[in-house]
Every structure is written in structure tokens, then in C-alpha cells.
Design a protein around this motif. Structure first.
Motif, PDB file in Angstrom:
ATOM      1  N   MET A 170       0.470  -1.189  -0.441  1.00 25.88           N
ATOM      2  CA  MET A 170      -0.163   0.327   0.560  1.00 25.88           C
ATOM      3  C   MET A 170       0.964   1.168   0.076  1.00 25.88           C
ATOM      4  O   MET A 170       1.912   0.648   0.670  1.00 25.88           O
ATOM      5  N   SER A 171       0.543   2.621  -1.328  1.00 22.84           N
ATOM      6  CA  SER A 171       1.447   3.788  -1.437  1.00 22.84           C
ATOM      7  C   SER A 171       1.179   4.624  -0.257  1.00 22.84           C
ATOM      8  O   SER A 171       0.259   4.707   0.733  1.00 22.84           O
ATOM      9  N   THR A 172       2.581   5.194   0.577  1.00 27.62           N
ATOM     10  CA  THR A 172       2.326   5.716   1.661  1.00 27.62           C
ATOM     11  C   THR A 172       2.573   7.572   1.001  1.00 27.62           C
ATOM     12  O   THR A 172       1.896   8.440   1.271  1.00 27.62           O
ATOM     13  N   ALA A 229       2.684   8.545 -13.219  1.00 25.82           N
ATOM     14  CA  ALA A 229       0.877   7.966 -13.006  1.00 25.82           C
ATOM     15  C   ALA A 229      -0.348   8.275 -12.881  1.00 25.82           C
ATOM     16  O   ALA A 229      -1.216   8.351 -12.778  1.00 25.82           O
ATOM     17  N   SER A 230       0.360   7.586 -11.656  1.00 27.66           N
ATOM     18  CA  SER A 230      -0.225   7.638 -10.553  1.00 27.66           C
ATOM     19  C   SER A 230      -1.085   8.501  -9.591  1.00 27.66           C
ATOM     20  O   SER A 230      -2.564   8.612 -10.417  1.00 27.66           O
ATOM     21  N   GLY A 231      -0.559   9.833  -9.827  1.00 30.26           N
ATOM     22  CA  GLY A 231      -0.704  11.054  -9.579  1.00 30.26           C
ATOM     23  C   GLY A 231      -2.161  11.556 -10.080  1.00 30.26           C
ATOM     24  O   GLY A 231      -3.434  11.715  -9.657  1.00 30.26           O
ATOM     25  N   GLY A 232      -2.263  11.384 -11.524  1.00 25.85           N
ATOM     26  CA  GLY A 232      -3.803  11.882 -12.243  1.00 25.85           C
ATOM     27  C   GLY A 232      -5.297  11.003 -12.185  1.00 25.85           C
ATOM     28  O   GLY A 232      -5.948  11.059 -12.251  1.00 25.85           O
ATOM     29  N   ASN A 233      -4.744   9.666 -11.202  1.00 25.31           N
ATOM     30  CA  ASN A 233      -6.117   8.777 -10.713  1.00 25.31           C
ATOM     31  C   ASN A 233      -5.978   9.450  -8.939  1.00 25.31           C
ATOM     32  O   ASN A 233      -7.837   9.016  -8.296  1.00 25.31           O
ATOM     33  N   PHE A 234      -5.665  10.214  -8.604  1.00 29.20           N
ATOM     34  CA  PHE A 234      -5.865  11.192  -7.031  1.00 29.20           C
ATOM     35  C   PHE A 234      -5.367  12.296  -7.002  1.00 29.20           C
ATOM     36  O   PHE A 234      -5.584  12.720  -6.125  1.00 29.20           O
ATOM     37  N   GLY A 235      -5.842  12.996  -8.269  1.00 25.90           N
ATOM     38  CA  GLY A 235      -5.805  14.748  -8.582  1.00 25.90           C
ATOM     39  C   GLY A 235      -4.588  15.148  -7.907  1.00 25.90           C
ATOM     40  O   GLY A 235      -4.316  15.879  -7.039  1.00 25.90           O
ATOM     41  N   LYS A 236      -3.517  14.239  -7.774  1.00 30.46           N
ATOM     42  CA  LYS A 236      -2.483  14.906  -7.111  1.00 30.46           C
ATOM     43  C   LYS A 236      -1.108  15.006  -8.589  1.00 30.46           C
ATOM     44  O   LYS A 236      -1.337  14.032  -9.340  1.00 30.46           O
ATOM     45  N   VAL A 237      -0.210  16.206  -8.069  1.00 34.64           N
ATOM     46  CA  VAL A 237       0.728  16.393  -8.837  1.00 34.64           C
ATOM     47  C   VAL A 237       1.713  14.895  -7.932  1.00 34.64           C
ATOM     48  O   VAL A 237       1.818  14.665  -7.614  1.00 34.64           O
ATOM     49  N   HIS A 238       2.684  14.374  -9.365  1.00 33.07           N
ATOM     50  CA  HIS A 238       2.944  12.831  -8.113  1.00 33.07           C
ATOM     51  C   HIS A 238       4.819  13.790  -7.820  1.00 33.07           C
ATOM     52  O   HIS A 238       5.120  14.632  -8.441  1.00 33.07           O
ATOM     53  N   PRO A 239       4.293  13.533  -6.326  1.00 30.45           N
ATOM     54  CA  PRO A 239       5.635  14.357  -5.227  1.00 30.45           C
ATOM     55  C   PRO A 239       6.947  13.951  -5.965  1.00 30.45           C
ATOM     56  O   PRO A 239       6.962  12.881  -6.811  1.00 30.45           O
ATOM     57  N   ARG A 283       8.529  12.088  -1.342  1.00 30.12           N
ATOM     58  CA  ARG A 283       7.654  11.193  -1.307  1.00 30.12           C
ATOM     59  C   ARG A 283       8.403  10.819   0.343  1.00 30.12           C
ATOM     60  O   ARG A 283       7.332   9.376   0.685  1.00 30.12           O
ATOM     61  N   TYR A 284       9.993  10.375   0.171  1.00 28.31           N
ATOM     62  CA  TYR A 284      10.383   9.666   1.255  1.00 28.31           C
ATOM     63  C   TYR A 284      10.446  10.459   2.289  1.00 28.31           C
ATOM     64  O   TYR A 284       9.875   9.312   3.523  1.00 28.31           O
ATOM     65  N   GLU A 285      10.089  11.690   2.589  1.00 29.53           N
ATOM     66  CA  GLU A 285       9.744  12.727   3.437  1.00 29.53           C
ATOM     67  C   GLU A 285       8.486  11.496   4.214  1.00 29.53           C
ATOM     68  O   GLU A 285       8.155  11.533   5.560  1.00 29.53           O
ATOM     69  N   ARG A 286       7.700  12.238   3.416  1.00 29.01           N
ATOM     70  CA  ARG A 286       6.265  11.868   3.969  1.00 29.01           C
ATOM     71  C   ARG A 286       6.180  10.097   4.826  1.00 29.01           C
ATOM     72  O   ARG A 286       5.381  10.325   5.493  1.00 29.01           O
ATOM     73  N   ALA A 287       6.897   9.469   3.387  1.00 23.67           N
ATOM     74  CA  ALA A 287       6.943   8.114   4.127  1.00 23.67           C
ATOM     75  C   ALA A 287       7.287   7.777   5.401  1.00 23.67           C
ATOM     76  O   ALA A 287       6.687   6.807   6.578  1.00 23.67           O
ATOM     77  N   GLU A 288       8.048   8.057   6.088  1.00 23.44           N
ATOM     78  CA  GLU A 288       8.819   8.131   7.225  1.00 23.44           C
ATOM     79  C   GLU A 288       7.351   8.902   8.303  1.00 23.44           C
ATOM     80  O   GLU A 288       7.636   8.210   8.850  1.00 23.44           O
ATOM     81  N   GLU A 289       7.071  10.225   7.866  1.00 21.13           N
ATOM     82  CA  GLU A 289       6.039  10.308   9.004  1.00 21.13           C
ATOM     83  C   GLU A 289       5.006   9.081   8.718  1.00 21.13           C
ATOM     84  O   GLU A 289       4.516   8.950   9.678  1.00 21.13           O
ATOM     85  N   PHE A 290       4.703   8.390   7.534  1.00 22.98           N
ATOM     86  CA  PHE A 290       3.182   8.102   7.541  1.00 22.98           C
ATOM     87  C   PHE A 290       3.455   6.410   8.312  1.00 22.98           C
ATOM     88  O   PHE A 290       2.556   6.315   9.256  1.00 22.98           O
ATOM     89  N   ILE A 291       4.853   6.114   8.459  1.00 24.01           N
ATOM     90  CA  ILE A 291       5.087   4.670   8.904  1.00 24.01           C
ATOM     91  C   ILE A 291       4.586   5.039  10.411  1.00 24.01           C
ATOM     92  O   ILE A 291       4.386   4.079  10.826  1.00 24.01           O
ATOM     93  N   GLU A 292       5.646   6.427  11.041  1.00 22.93           N
ATOM     94  CA  GLU A 292       4.948   6.618  12.043  1.00 22.93           C
ATOM     95  C   GLU A 292       3.958   6.463  12.519  1.00 22.93           C
ATOM     96  O   GLU A 292       3.694   6.520  14.393  1.00 22.93           O
TER      97      GLU A 292
END
Ligand SMILES: Cc1cc2nc3c(=O)[nH]c(=O)nc-3n(C[C@H](O)[C@H](O)[C@H](O)COP(=O)(O)O)c2cc1C
Length: 431
Positions: free
Chosen positions: A93-95, A129-139, A144-153
Motif C-alpha cells: 500500500m502506497s505511502t 501516472a498514479s497522480g492522475g488517479n488521485f487528483g495530485k501532482v506526483h511528488p 515521497r520518502y519524507e512523507r513515507a517516514e512520517e506515514f510509517i510512524e
């Protein structure tokens, strides 16, 4: 020997070779539950630690069919939990494109449903291309990794909001919960604000197992800090041994016990009656590839359109964008080392999507896996059968007994949870 090989089975619903579904007798549906049930049953018969299902969030119609025609993995694993009893069940599952509360619930639920067999592969999602499915610009990669670190915590914090004994179900007093044993998380960070607690009691493993497969420097840092199992992409022994030593050292620098983090390189074993026969099988599989598929896959892996370069020339100088650093690094260094042409490289990529292909008799395959394990290039392997069911049957029926005979692989499951299989204690609450 105390140390034992850990095995994962990597599945996309059918085989891992890009054209494996064309092999005579191979399963060719990526959405058929019974195909997946049979894979899980065979892997459990082979005493595998874990079945791992990858996932993506966009449909790349030019690439491997499984990248486009696939089941949502957690849903599918919940169904497999009903027909298996021991094997761990891991899903991606994506962070970048999920939120921590939903992910924490999903994997805690899978852990309850499977009685302690859930694992989450925390990926940052390379496909823009995933960004387009979530209304987001791909970070970008660092974000992405900064967000992932906080996400996992945050996810791990949510898993620990309930003490193990918070659900008391006291019929006499009518108290279902001891609310003094349930806490909010009150996380406020750069990317997330999550109050908590989770709306579910602590799960059987306490914390589901965390898998990580990033190959870049921030990917390795994330793995060293948080992962219980790391999937790596390596092509040969020396490379694997030095990557193994460096990741274990990084784990140690985070104050963690390196023996509690299993590094499992991905490998596609092609097993024949003899070594020569195994290469014939690989040639047959490679013969099913079509060059546009191979070029599309390699372009996607590298993040550069390589179709304008001459196929039979040397690997051109490529300026790689901010995509899948791990795969790109491993494949380009292998190609340069072996003086490959672009055609050789896309053939290799299309075979196992950039992972290691190991051809030989069951004995050769077992010799090689044993050497990698004993000489600490791996703690086990993420087995990627080229096609199902036969290529997995061959591994379970021929290679597993060889490994057992050599004393490097279990002869029975000794516990019930995935943490038991991996030799990981059930964690106390993190304070
Ligand atoms: C065995 C293995 C399985 C992976 N599974 C997934 C997956 O299911 N979904 C995904 O988006 N990326 C998957 N990846 C890709 C990486 O986890 C990572 O997101 C990608 O390589 C980009 O990160 P990096 O630049 O740190 O390598 C997998 C990688 C490996 C080695």
C-alpha cells in the motif's frame, strides 16, 4: 544450524516472467481467486514465511499484463486468509497515495482476520501516472520518502493506541472496554494530523510486519529505520554481499538489531532436469517476449524512453530522472559490467522485471541459494516463479527438500504468526 532461510513468494496473480502466462499449461488470469488460492496453498506446503502481492495505482497498458489487470491486494489476501493457516500475507500500500488511518485499519484488520499473519509493504510509488488517479501532482522522490517516514510512524502509533487488554467484555458490569487503556495519538506533523485512536483493539501481532523495497539511498534509510523484511534487487553474489553488509550496518546505526531485519533478494528460479534444460526453458520463455513490451518495461523501469536508441548498440549514457533509483542502478550496473546491448538489457528486464534470474537443476539452484545464505549475501529469498503453477511446484517439490536436507530450511512451521516465522518477538507497546 540456528539461522534458517526465510522464503517469500512474490506473485502478481500469475507468473513473474513478462510472458510466463504464455508458457504451455500456465495460469493466465490475474484476477482469478482460485489461481491465487492455489499459489498460497503450494507456498504453504513449501513452508514459505510469506506470500507477497505487489500493487500499482495506474494502468500501464503497454507493460506486463499484471501491471494492469490485478486485484486490490488486501482484499484478495483477506480471502486467502480463509484458505490458509500459516503463511504470512503481505501486500503493498502506497505511502504517497493513501492515508495512515486507512492503512493502519486495513492491515490491523488483515492481522485480526488471519490470526497474526499480516505484513504491509510500504512503498512510495514510483509511477508518476498514479497522480492522475488521485487528483495530485506526483511528488518528487525526496518528498515521497519524507512523507513515507512520517506515514510509517503514524501507522505504527495508531497500532499502539490500544493496550492488549483494553477490550474486557465484562458481561456482569456491562463494560466492554477499559477506556483508561486506550489513548489518542494526537499526531501533528509536516504531512499528517491524526488524532486516533484506531477503532479496533490491538491486533494479534501487536504490530503487523513491515516490508520495504526501496533501492535508493532514502529507500535504504527508510528500510534500515523501519522495516522487518527488506526486498532487494541484486544480480550477482558480490553485489548482493556488499549490499547486504551495508544495509545491516545501517540498521545497526539506527540502534536496531541487524539479525531482526531479514534481507530477501528477489530471484526467479528456472528449474530444469539439468542445467542445460533450465536454460532451454528460459529460452522458450524469452521467445514469447515481444520487443515493444520489453522496451516499454525497460523505459518504465529507468524512467527514460529508450526506444529511440539502437537496440544492438551499447547501453547509451542516460540521464535518469527521479524515479525508481534502485532498479535503475542494479540493472545499469549489471549491463555495463557484462557489456550488454540494449536488447540484452531489455530481455533481462522483461524476464524478471529487473530481478535476478537463476537457471539450473534443483541441485544447482539449491547450491546457489545456500551459498548466498551461508555467506551472508541474503537471509532468504523472495521467490518469483516465472509462471504458475508448475514453476512453483518445481521449487517446492525439488529445491525445498534439498535446502531441508542441508539443514538451512525449516521442516515444519514452529509458530502460527508471521512474526513467529521470522523470529521476531511480539512487540510491547512503543511508549
Ligand atoms: C521486490 C520488490 C517489490 C516491489 N513492489 C512494489 C509494489 O508492489 N508497488 C510499487 O509501487 N513499488 C514496488 N516496488 C518498488 C520499490 O518499493 C520502490 O518504490 C521503487 O523502487 C522506488 O523507490 P527507490 O527509488 O527507493 O528504489 C518493489 C520493489 C521490489 C524490489
Amino acid at each position: 544450524m540456528d539461522r534458517q532461510i526465510h522464503l517469500g513468494i512474490f506473485t502478481l496473480g500469475t507468473g513473474n516472467h513478462t510472458a510466463g502466462w504464455r508458457y504451455p499449461g500456465a495460469d493466465d488470469s490475474f484476477t482469478d481467486l482460485s489461481v491465487n488460492q492455489r499459489i498460497a496453498a503450494t507456498a504453504e506446503r513449501g513452508l514459505f514465511d510469506l506470500m507477497f502481492v505487489g500493487d500499482g495505482l495506474s494502468a500501464n497498458l503497454a507493460s506486463h499484463p499484471s501491471y494492469t489487470v490485478r486485484l486490490e491486494p488486501v482484499t484478495m489476501l483477506a480471502a486467502l486468509a480463509m484458505t490458509t493457516a500459516h503463511i504470512g500475507l503481505g501486500a503493498t500500500m502506497s505511502t504517497t497515495y493513501s492515508d495512515p488511518y486507512t492503512v493502519a485499519r486495513a492491515f490491523a484488520s488483515l492481522d485480526h482476520i488471519s490470526n497474526g499473519r499480516a505484513a504491509w509493504n510500504a512503498v512510495t510509488t514510483a509511477a508518476a501516472a498514479s497522480g492522475g488517479n488521485f487528483g495530485k501532482v506526483h511528488p518528487d522522490h525526496d518528498t515521497r520518502y519524507e512523507r513515507a517516514e512520517e506515514f510509517i510512524e503514524v501507522v505504527r502509533g495508531l497500532w499502539d493506541c490500544w493496550d492488549d487488554d483494553a477490550v474486557i467484555r465484562d458481561r456482569k458490569t456491562g463494560r466492554y472496554l477499559d477506556v483508561s487503556r486506550i489513548r489518542a495519538l494526537n499526531h501533528v506533523g509536516k504531512h499528517f494530523s491524526v488524532r486516533g485512536p484506531l477503532n479496533m483493539g490491538r491486533c494479534p501481532q501487536g504490530q503487523p510486519v513491515i516490508l520495504q523495497a526501496g533501492g535508493s539511498d532514502p529507500g535504504h534509510a527508510l528500510a534500515a529505520r523501519s522495516a522487518d523484511v527488506v526486498f532487494s534487487v541484486v544480480q550477482d553474489f558480490d553485489e548482493a554481499k556488499s549490499a547486504y553488509a551495508s544495509l545491516k550496518e545501517r540498521v545497526r546505526r539506527f540502534g536496531r538489531d541487524p539479525d531482526k531485519v531479514s534481507i530477501l533478494p528477489g530471484v526467479m528460479p528456472i528449474i530444469g532436469d539439468t542445467d542445460a534444460h533450465a536454460f532451454e526453458i528460459l529460452n522458450t520463455l524469452q521467445g514469447y517476449l515481444d520487443s515493444s513490451e520489453g522496451l516499454a518495461l525497460l523505459s518504465a523501469r529507468l524512467g527514460v524512453d529508450i526506444s529511440r536508441h539502437p537496440l544492438d548498440g551499447p547501453i547509451p549514457e542516460l540521464s535518469l530522472p527521479d524515479t525508481s533509483h534502485g532498479f535503475a542502478k542494479a540493472m545499469l550496473s549489471k549491463a555495463r559490467r557484462d557489456n550488454m546491448t540494449l536488447r540484452d538489457l531489455y530481455n533481462l528486464t522483461a524476464a524478471a522485471r529487473g530481478h535476478w534470474v537463476l537457471c539450473g537443476s534443483a541441485k544447482t539452484v539449491a547450491d546457489t541459494l545456500e551459498k548466498w545464505f551461508v555467506e551472508r549475501a541474503a537471509d532468504g529469498f523472495n521467490i518469483m516463479p516465472a509462471y504458475f503453477p508448475e514453476a512453483l511446484n518445481d521449487f517446492v517439490d525439488q529445491v525445498v527438500p534439498e535446502l531441508q536436507r542441508r539443514g538451512v530450511y525449516r521442516k515444519a512451521y514452529s509458530g502460527m504468526t508471521l512474526r513467529d516465522h521470522l523470529g521476531l518477538a511480539r512487540p510491547d507497546l512503543r511508549s
